[in-house]
Enzyme design. Structure first.
Site, PDB file in Angstrom:
ATOM      1  N   TYR A  54       7.024  -3.037   3.679  1.00  0.00           N
ATOM      2  CA  TYR A  54       5.747  -3.697   3.402  1.00  0.00           C
ATOM      3  C   TYR A  54       5.618  -4.936   4.283  1.00  0.00           C
ATOM      4  O   TYR A  54       6.015  -4.904   5.442  1.00  0.00           O
ATOM      5  CB  TYR A  54       5.646  -4.004   1.901  1.00  0.00           C
ATOM      6  CG  TYR A  54       4.210  -4.245   1.467  1.00  0.00           C
ATOM      7  CD1 TYR A  54       3.223  -3.285   1.689  1.00  0.00           C
ATOM      8  CD2 TYR A  54       3.840  -5.428   0.841  1.00  0.00           C
ATOM      9  CE1 TYR A  54       1.911  -3.504   1.308  1.00  0.00           C
ATOM     10  CE2 TYR A  54       2.527  -5.647   0.453  1.00  0.00           C
ATOM     11  CZ  TYR A  54       1.571  -4.692   0.686  1.00  0.00           C
ATOM     12  OH  TYR A  54       0.272  -4.903   0.309  1.00  0.00           O
ATOM     13  N   ARG A  92     -10.299  -5.577   4.930  1.00  0.00           N
ATOM     14  CA  ARG A  92      -9.641  -6.878   5.084  1.00  0.00           C
ATOM     15  C   ARG A  92      -8.143  -6.681   4.922  1.00  0.00           C
ATOM     16  O   ARG A  92      -7.570  -6.941   3.886  1.00  0.00           O
ATOM     17  CB  ARG A  92     -10.164  -7.867   4.031  1.00  0.00           C
ATOM     18  CG  ARG A  92      -9.723  -9.310   4.280  1.00  0.00           C
ATOM     19  CD  ARG A  92      -9.627 -10.081   2.988  1.00  0.00           C
ATOM     20  NE  ARG A  92      -8.637  -9.537   2.079  1.00  0.00           N
ATOM     21  CZ  ARG A  92      -7.331  -9.806   2.130  1.00  0.00           C
ATOM     22  NH1 ARG A  92      -6.844 -10.582   3.088  1.00  0.00           N
ATOM     23  NH2 ARG A  92      -6.500  -9.280   1.243  1.00  0.00           N
ATOM     24  N   LYS A 108       2.730  -0.265  -0.375  1.00  0.00           N
ATOM     25  CA  LYS A 108       2.756  -0.883  -1.699  1.00  0.00           C
ATOM     26  C   LYS A 108       3.330   0.075  -2.733  1.00  0.00           C
ATOM     27  O   LYS A 108       4.135  -0.319  -3.576  1.00  0.00           O
ATOM     28  CB  LYS A 108       1.345  -1.320  -2.096  1.00  0.00           C
ATOM     29  CG  LYS A 108       1.270  -1.922  -3.462  1.00  0.00           C
ATOM     30  CD  LYS A 108       0.677  -3.290  -3.561  1.00  0.00           C
ATOM     31  CE  LYS A 108       0.859  -4.290  -2.528  1.00  0.00           C
ATOM     32  NZ  LYS A 108       0.308  -5.616  -2.866  1.00  0.00           N
ATOM     33  N   GLU A 146      -7.053  -2.615  -3.214  1.00  0.00           N
ATOM     34  CA  GLU A 146      -6.173  -3.367  -2.326  1.00  0.00           C
ATOM     35  C   GLU A 146      -6.872  -3.691  -1.012  1.00  0.00           C
ATOM     36  O   GLU A 146      -7.416  -2.804  -0.339  1.00  0.00           O
ATOM     37  CB  GLU A 146      -4.902  -2.559  -2.040  1.00  0.00           C
ATOM     38  CG  GLU A 146      -3.831  -3.313  -1.289  1.00  0.00           C
ATOM     39  CD  GLU A 146      -3.135  -4.365  -2.125  1.00  0.00           C
ATOM     40  OE1 GLU A 146      -2.540  -5.299  -1.553  1.00  0.00           O
ATOM     41  OE2 GLU A 146      -3.173  -4.259  -3.364  1.00  0.00           O
ATOM     42  N   ASP A 147      -6.875  -4.971  -0.654  1.00  0.00           N
ATOM     43  CA  ASP A 147      -7.383  -5.444   0.639  1.00  0.00           C
ATOM     44  C   ASP A 147      -8.841  -5.049   0.891  1.00  0.00           C
ATOM     45  O   ASP A 147      -9.191  -4.556   1.972  1.00  0.00           O
ATOM     46  CB  ASP A 147      -6.476  -4.961   1.773  1.00  0.00           C
ATOM     47  CG  ASP A 147      -5.218  -5.811   1.882  1.00  0.00           C
ATOM     48  OD1 ASP A 147      -5.082  -6.750   1.083  1.00  0.00           O
ATOM     49  OD2 ASP A 147      -4.368  -5.541   2.744  1.00  0.00           O
ATOM     50  N   ASP A 181      -4.884  -8.689  -4.997  1.00  0.00           N
ATOM     51  CA  ASP A 181      -5.201  -9.925  -4.279  1.00  0.00           C
ATOM     52  C   ASP A 181      -5.771 -10.978  -5.229  1.00  0.00           C
ATOM     53  O   ASP A 181      -5.402 -12.148  -5.167  1.00  0.00           O
ATOM     54  CB  ASP A 181      -6.210  -9.644  -3.162  1.00  0.00           C
ATOM     55  CG  ASP A 181      -5.672  -8.659  -2.150  1.00  0.00           C
ATOM     56  OD1 ASP A 181      -4.532  -8.830  -1.701  1.00  0.00           O
ATOM     57  OD2 ASP A 181      -6.384  -7.697  -1.809  1.00  0.00           O
TER      58      ASP A 181
END
Length: 476
Positions: free
Chosen positions: A183, A236, A254, A325-326, A349
């Site tokens: 990761y 992102r 992850k 995620e992101d 996040d």
């Protein structure tokens, strides 16, 4: 007595269909008088009103394209889905056309972009002669990645592709050493180069072209029981920005950690990327990019795609946790609020990193011999205004409100937030709502729009300094 030869009639009819001219001696037999043959009769077959003569056929043939028989052998495939993709005899990578993806059950199991076999050949030959060009690890904006770390990732990736049991044993036995390889920070380099490193599919690929069909595509995933789903839209990725489909490396990495450290069953987790295009022109112009060559979708159409995806996965696995995620912050908060009252959803996040940071601060106060309510007295500088940074700021502010009996406005006044343009104040135009709350008021003696980190530190003398940005922003 006459004898009509039925067989000759059939032959006559068949030749008539082909527009041929033949001569036929008709046999006439008299039972009592003579067995002499009748005279020869000439027949021209095919001269019909529709113009089916031999000459006409030749004229038509002259204007038709030349017939070329298919010289390629036809294979009968008895495998479907992932079994097919893992069979080197029949796997064609990303070259399966759409109709084959449907019939062979591989739609959603490979990237949406169909690439010609010649392009795959070109990539292999380039690697054969001089090696593929990959963005060097040292140039990744998030920092902290070396060429040795990239090499180790490739070793582990090759192992995972051929022996997942051994892969997870190694990761569990050497977790501290291997976690930074699987990761962060190495995954940033992996995502930047994903379209060139891609060899074997892992997880599922959905795109905006799958609208109306996601529930059906989801049936191609072979596992009937899934406990955890991690999904990204690639908008992102860490501190690297919009990486489109390349962002799938984040959910994959992850979930590898979840399996090794949290005890999730590797067969019951599902990494997913939703390809809604990308505004990264360098990726879109790269012929090896396996995502859609489209600008990023936004607005109500974007949420229609996400709604359909959430309904599909929650419909098949209603007890699974769905982790976002992101995602860009402007979508991350909206998605969390949109689904949290209906499904088991989570944003790492906004919630995971933030909860860990708040717990660390409360623990630090305890070490100092101070009560949790003293959190309200802290002055906090946060470097980074992305989803992780603002998620942490929001969580700490909520802790201040609860522990110190503060109003939201008073809690917000304890923060100074810095992004790539410097300190954020209310004089900055077009601030998103989640940032505007923490922007310093105009006229604040400790805050000038665009102040750099060291200047803010000298003025504010913070008690808490948070770094939630890429290394380059922190160093700057």
């Amino acid at each position: 007595m006459y004898m009509h030869v039925t067989l000759l009639r059939n032959v006559l009819h068949k030749h008539h269909q082909h527009g041929l001219s033949i001569s036929l001696r008709m046999l006439h037999v008299e039972s009592e008088k003579s067995a002499a043959c009748s005279p020869v009769r000439q027949y021209t077959i095919g001269a019909t009103a529709e113009g089916g003569s031999q000459q006409k056929a030749l004229e038509i043939q002259a204007v038709l394209p030349r017939y070329e028989p298919n010289q390629q052998p036809v294979s009968i495939v008895h495998k479907m889905g992932l079994q097919l993709l893992r069979d080197p005899w029949f796997n064609k990578g990303t070259s399966f056309p759409k109709w084959e993806r449907e019939r062979l059950g591989v739609r959603g199991l490979i990237p949406p972009r169909v690439t010609a076999m010649e392009l795959q050949e070109h990539r292999v030959m380039a690697e054969f002669h001089k090696g593929l060009y990959l963005i060097p690890p040292e140039e990744i904006a998030t920092g902290g990645v070396t060429s040795e770390m990239a090499r180790r990732w490739q070793v582990l990736q090759n192992l995972q592709n051929r022996n997942e049991t051994l892969f997870y044993k190694l990761l569990m036995d050497h977790f501290e050493e291997m976690a930074p390889i699987v990761y962060t920070p190495t995954v940033g380099w992996v995502c930047s180069n994903y379209h060139k490193l891609y060899r074997r599919p892992r997880g599922m690929f959905f795109s905006m072209k799958d609208k109306g069909e996601m529930a059906a595509i989801l049936q191609n995933w072979p596992q009937s029981d899934v406990n955890a789903i991690v999904v990204t839209d690639g908008s992102r990725i860490l501190g690297l920005g919009d990486l489109g489909l390349n962002g799938l490396g984040i959910p994959v990495g992850k979930l590898d950690l979840y399996c090794a450290a949290a005890g999730f069953n590797p067969t019951k987790v599902l990494p997913v990327v939703i390809d809604v295009g990308t505004n990264n022109e360098a990726l879109r112009n790269d012929p090896l990019y396996v995502g859609l060559n489209k600008p990023r979708l936004d607005g109500p159409a974007y949420y229609e795609i996400l709604d359909e995806f959430v309904n599909a996965v929650m419909g098949r696995w209603p007890n699974a946790v769905l982790q976002f995620e992101d995602f860009q912050m402007k979508h991350a908060l909206t998605l969390l609020e949109r689904y949290r009252d209906h499904h088991l959803v989570f944003n790492d996040d906004i919630q995971g990193t933030a909860a860990t940071a708040l717990a660390g601060l409360v623990g630090a106060l305890r070490v100092l011999g101070k009560p949790a309510k003293d959190l309200a007295d802290q002055r906090v500088i946060c470097v980074g205004a992305g989803s992780a940074g603002m998620g942490v700021v929001r969580m700490i502010a909520a802790g201040m409100e609860k522990q110190g009996a503060m109003s939201p406005e008073d809690a917000s006044s304890n923060f100074w937030v810095i992004d790539a343009q410097g300190l954020i104040t209310q004089s900055r135009p077009n601030l998103p709502d989640y940032v505007a709350r923490f922007a310093r008021p105009v006229g604040d003696s400790t805050a000038q729009e665009g102040d750099k980190l060291l200047d803010v530190v000298r003025k504010v003398k913070p008690t808490i300094l948070l770094g939630l940005a890429g290394r380059r922003l922190l160093a700057g």
